[in-house]
Design a protein around this motif. Structure first.
Motif: not given
Length: 491
Positions: A329, A360, A374, A468-470
């Motif tokens: 990511t 990602n 994504n 990170s994705w968040t």
């Protein structure tokens, strides 16, 4: 104006760009005296369609407007003469033809009899004035710029035909060398990679289809092949392990020595990787050997030649069947506009900062060269996903191609997306993000860009870091009233 159209399939930016015409340089046509590249030939002259087999050449694209070839024609005697070329006195000897964007034509071309007589054709790229059944071909000692293309000897040979539009399928006849600089600890400075004591001319036998090194040696400056990668076209030969190359970084020269000598064959591509440790450059490994230009069979369906050629203006496209592992990511921030086809009509000016993206990559399959994808905006409303996309590349450089479905501000979107960059331990360097809006949902207030329009962006600071994705925004402060999605229109 450049335009994209989409084929069905994995992505397919397929269909494609009507290119803006550039000012054309004059062509010195020794055959006809015609200096206009927009050659209009007589209807009774033979013309040629052409492609490179595999579907690339030194420029990694199709033929370019103003490319020149030399064509020989041999009349068939009906007794299986195989179209053998004579040193002179053939039906046509080395007639210059010029590519006009769709075919090779000549204002002083080959005129054939229209009684069903058949002819064999032999063609040589680039046009070489002294080409014959046997001749010497010299590569360029400095292969930067156009000289790289002009070092790529290709030939084509046909069966006997009476057609006036003849299909030529060219093949690479010399060898291609790629040198990748691996790792992230290389010193700063201007880089030049020079091959030492290599053969710089080749003997060419068109009848025997024999291509071997000639009688001259010298130095060859390699061309850039994307970030920290270099390429050169050489006559087939054996490269000695000692004194292989000199890598200059700023004012410092590093002598490169191979672990073993490297024998290069006609029509083949070879890769070598170098690393930098303790102020020394060493060879890490010699890579796999491929037929020159070998690509996944899907590549031409995914991104046709004309879009790849057009995208050269805005984004690097890395071909090859050995891309790096890119799973992870990444934070593309700040995301800067490179080019919007709809600039001035809702599109952004170059340099305009837009909403940053989290991207990602997952489930990379090294056998099929596919990867899932994504994306989401950091503070915006857009999300999107693309499954089973195709990824190409070599060394640390890669290009991935996706059909992405998603939504922005509650409006559904379908885009054809290309992402290029260089994988490093810190993330992705020099990330480019280019897409065409293929389809959008109900948009009564015209919040999003029009369908069929393409835009290109890049990570302004040159590094899309591992994340990170968040993740939320933390690196730059922005005025939210002027901060738009990559898909939005300026108000």
């Amino acid at each position: 104006m450049k335009k994209f159209y989409l084929f069905s399939g994995m992505i397919a930016f397929a269909g494609i760009l009507a290119l803006n015409s550039c000012t054309k340089a004059e062509i010195d046509d020794n055959e006809s005296g015609n200096e206009n590249p927009d050659i209009e030939q007589k209807d009774d002259f033979v013309s040629f369609s052409a492609e490179i087999n595999p579907l690339s050449r030194a420029t990694d694209t199709k033929f370019d407007v103003q490319d020149n070839i030399g064509v020989f024609a041999v009349k068939s005697n009906g007794n299986d003469n195989k179209g053998i070329i004579q040193s002179s006195g053939n039906y046509a000897d080395n007639v210059k033809y010029t590519y006009n964007g769709s075919r090779f034509t000549s204002s002083n071309g080959i005129e054939i009899e229209e009684d069903g007589t058949q002819y064999y054709y032999h063609a040589v790229y680039p046009y070489t004035a002294d080409a014959s059944d046997y001749f010497m071909f010299s590569i360029k000692s400095d292969q930067t710029g156009d000289n790289y293309t002009l070092s790529d000897l290709c030939t084509a040979h046909t069966a006997a035909t009476s057609s006036k539009l003849v299909d030529l399928k060219f093949s690479h006849r010399l060898s291609k060398l790629i040198v990748n600089l691996e790792g992230s600890n290389w010193p700063s400075g201007d880089y030049t990679l020079k091959l030492n004591d290599v053969y710089t001319n080749a003997s060419v036998d068109l009848n025997a289809m024999n291509f071997s090194y000639g009688d001259r040696k010298g130095e060859v400056i390699m061309a850039a092949n994307g970030n920290m990668s270099y390429k050169a076209v050489l006559p087939p030969q054996t490269l000695a392990k000692d004194n292989f190359a000199t890598l200059s970084i700023g004012s410092q020269d590093y002598l490169v020595t191979l672990n073993n000598s490297l024998t290069m064959r006609s029509g083949m591509q070879y890769e070598i990787s170098l690393t930098y440790n303790n102020n020394a450059v060493t060879v890490e490994f010699t890579g796999d050997i491929y037929p020159w230009g070998e690509e996944d069979d899907r590549f031409e369906d995914v991104v046709p030649d004309d879009i790849r050629e057009a995208l050269d203006d805005w984004i690097p496209i890395y071909t090859g069947v050995n891309p790096p592992i890119v799973e992870g990511t990444y934070f593309a921030d700040p995301l800067e506009t490179v080019h919007c086809e709809d600039e001035g009509m809702g599109g952004y000016d170059p340099g305009h900062i837009v909403e940053s993206l989290i991207i990602n990559f997952s489930n990379q399959n090294t056998s099929d060269n596919t990867v899932d994808y994504n994306e989401r905006e950091v503070d915006g409303s857009h999300v999107g996903a693309g499954d089973g996309a195709f990824i190409s590349g070599s060394g640390n450089n890669f290009t991935a191609f996706f059909n992405v479905t998603g939504s922005t501000n509650g409006i559904s979107t379908k885009t054809a997306l290309i992402i290029s960059g260089t994988k490093s331990s810190s993330g992705i360097s020099n990330l480019y993000y280019a897409f065409v809006m293929v389809e959008k949902g109900y948009d009564p207030d015209n919040e999003l860009m029009k369908e069929g329009v393409f835009r290109v962006f890049k990570d302004k600071d040159g590094l899309s870091v591992n994340t990170s994705w968040t993740r939320s925004r933390s690196t730059i402060e922005v005025d939210s009233s002027n901060y738009y999605s990559v898909f939005s229109k300026l108000k």
